[in-house]
Design an enzyme around this catalytic site. Structure first.
Site, PDB file in Angstrom:
ATOM      1  N   LEU A   1       0.793  -1.293  -0.025  1.00  0.00           N
ATOM      2  CA  LEU A   1      -0.091   0.171  -0.152  1.00  0.00           C
ATOM      3  C   LEU A   1       0.917   1.429   0.070  1.00  0.00           C
ATOM      4  CD1 LEU A   1      -2.491  -1.046   2.773  1.00  0.00           C
ATOM      5  CD2 LEU A   1      -2.987  -0.889   0.141  1.00  0.00           C
ATOM      6  N   ARG A   2       2.094   1.114  -0.063  1.00  0.00           N
ATOM      7  CA  ARG A   2       3.061   2.381  -0.121  1.00  0.00           C
ATOM      8  C   ARG A   2       2.769   3.221  -1.081  1.00  0.00           C
ATOM      9  NH1 ARG A   2       7.818  -0.081   0.956  1.00  0.00           N
ATOM     10  NH2 ARG A   2       7.535   0.054   3.367  1.00  0.00           N
ATOM     11  N   GLY A   3       2.458   2.578  -2.383  1.00  0.00           N
ATOM     12  CA  GLY A   3       2.107   3.525  -3.554  1.00  0.00           C
ATOM     13  C   GLY A   3       0.776   4.501  -3.194  1.00  0.00           C
TER      14      GLY A   3
END
Length: 350
Positions: free
Chosen positions: A286-288
């Site tokens: 979920l970093r993006g």
């Protein structure tokens, strides 16, 4: 009034840099919100990477630090204070304050772990019972910018340490059961030439943004860049005075954006669409999603808006996602065409 006397070592003005808009935007947004997670700048040699990074550090307003503190401790924010300063505050002691330029620390390619993290004097700790800490580059970079040129040639273990510190805001040094922890909140900027090797995808993913720069092809622009540099080299103070007004304007804009950032909101439907883009691109984790939301808010704040618009997301999403795409091992990083295509289908076509 001449500003020459106030400058010890002239730095090329940020507003005088021609072209390379992607790199400049990524640096500005990371300065507005350091929690974006830094920027990886990949491109040809001799394209002004180092010059631009030093220029953004020089542009920033001075910061208040506790005098004679090895960690550039903040005067009131607990998260940015070393233990020694916290103890002084708890005892009710007054803190002496200094104004310093935002730290800009260069990490040399051959740096050791001790040089980066700092060392504990074990002998003194065992014989005298005193924790003596020799600060490393992470301590010097607290509340500033840490620049790693040729990051793709740096030992993976060191890159891991840098990224962990940048993400957590802390550096911990442990030896023989003795531990010292200090704040290490900085904007991590890495640069490199893709011809000399890529970073591992796991490490690349940890950088908030990825900016691509190319050698300028347009002859008139090349001439402008060469002339600008020659003018600065022959008379740096005259060049600084010429761009002083633009520098002050940009500095004010960055300060205003930093203040406004906490009030900027992103509508739920836009957050859903950002995640839809990430899903369609098969971005791992979920970093993006998180970085794109942060960057869009920083861009909106930079443009003095309270709410994120689709145009803000469009401006930053390629910078935030292009290095997170799965690719064939023989391919280089996508220039952003896949991200743009999916963005259009999700945000415009729907």
């Amino acid at each position: 009034m001449s500003i020459a006397k106030d400058i010890m070592r002239p730095v090329f003005p940020f507003t005088a840099i021609v072209g390379q808009e992607e790199m400049k935007l990524a640096l500005i947004l990371n300065v507005v919100d350091p929690k974006i997670g830094g920027v990886m700048i990949m491109g040809d040699r001799g394209t002004g990477k180092s010059t631009t990074i030093r220029a953004i550090a020089d542009l920033l307003p001075k910061i208040e630090v506790v005098e004679d503190d090895m960690f550039n401790s903040h005067t009131s924010d607990y998260e940015l204070m070393g233990d020694h300063v916290k103890q002084k505050l708890e005892k009710g002691q007054d803190l002496k304050i200094n104004l310093i330029k935002v730290p800009m620390v260069d990490l040399p390619l051959g740096a050791t772990e001790d040089r980066v993290c700092g060392t504990i004097d074990i002998e003194k700790a065992l014989t005298e019972g005193i924790k003596t800490f020799e600060p490393g580059l992470l301590a010097k970079a607290n509340r500033g910018i840490l620049y790693v040129d040729e990051v793709n040639l740096l030992d993976d273990h060191l890159v891991d340490i840098l990224l962990d510190s940048a993400a957590s805001g802390w550096n911990t040094v442990e030896r023989e059961g003795i531990s010292i922890r200090h704040p290490a909140r900085f904007v991590l900027v890495g640069s490199g030439n893709p011809e000399e090797g890529e970073l591992r995808p796991q490490l690349l993913d940890r950088f908030g943004m990825h900016a691509e720069i190319r050698t300028v092809k347009e002859p008139s622009l090349r001439v402008q860049i060469v002339e600008q540099r020659s003018k600065f080299d022959s008379n740096p103070y005259e060049c600084l005075e010429e761009f002083q007004e633009e520098q002050e304007k940009l500095k004010r804009r960055i300060i205003d954006a930093q203040i406004k950032l906490s009030d900027v909101t992103v509508d739920y439907d836009l957050r859903v669409k950002i995640s839809e883009v990430c899903g369609e691109l098969n971005v791992d984790g979920l970093r993006g999603d998180i970085v794109t939301n942060r960057a869009a808010k920083a861009f909106a704040a930079y443009n003095n808006r309270d709410k994120v618009e689709i145009s803000d997301i469009q401006e930053v999403i390629t910078l935030c996602l292009r290095h997170r795409l799965r690719k064939d091992p023989l391919e280089t990083i996508d220039t952003g065409s896949r991200v743009k295509k999916v963005f259009e289908s999700v945000f415009v076509s729907n």
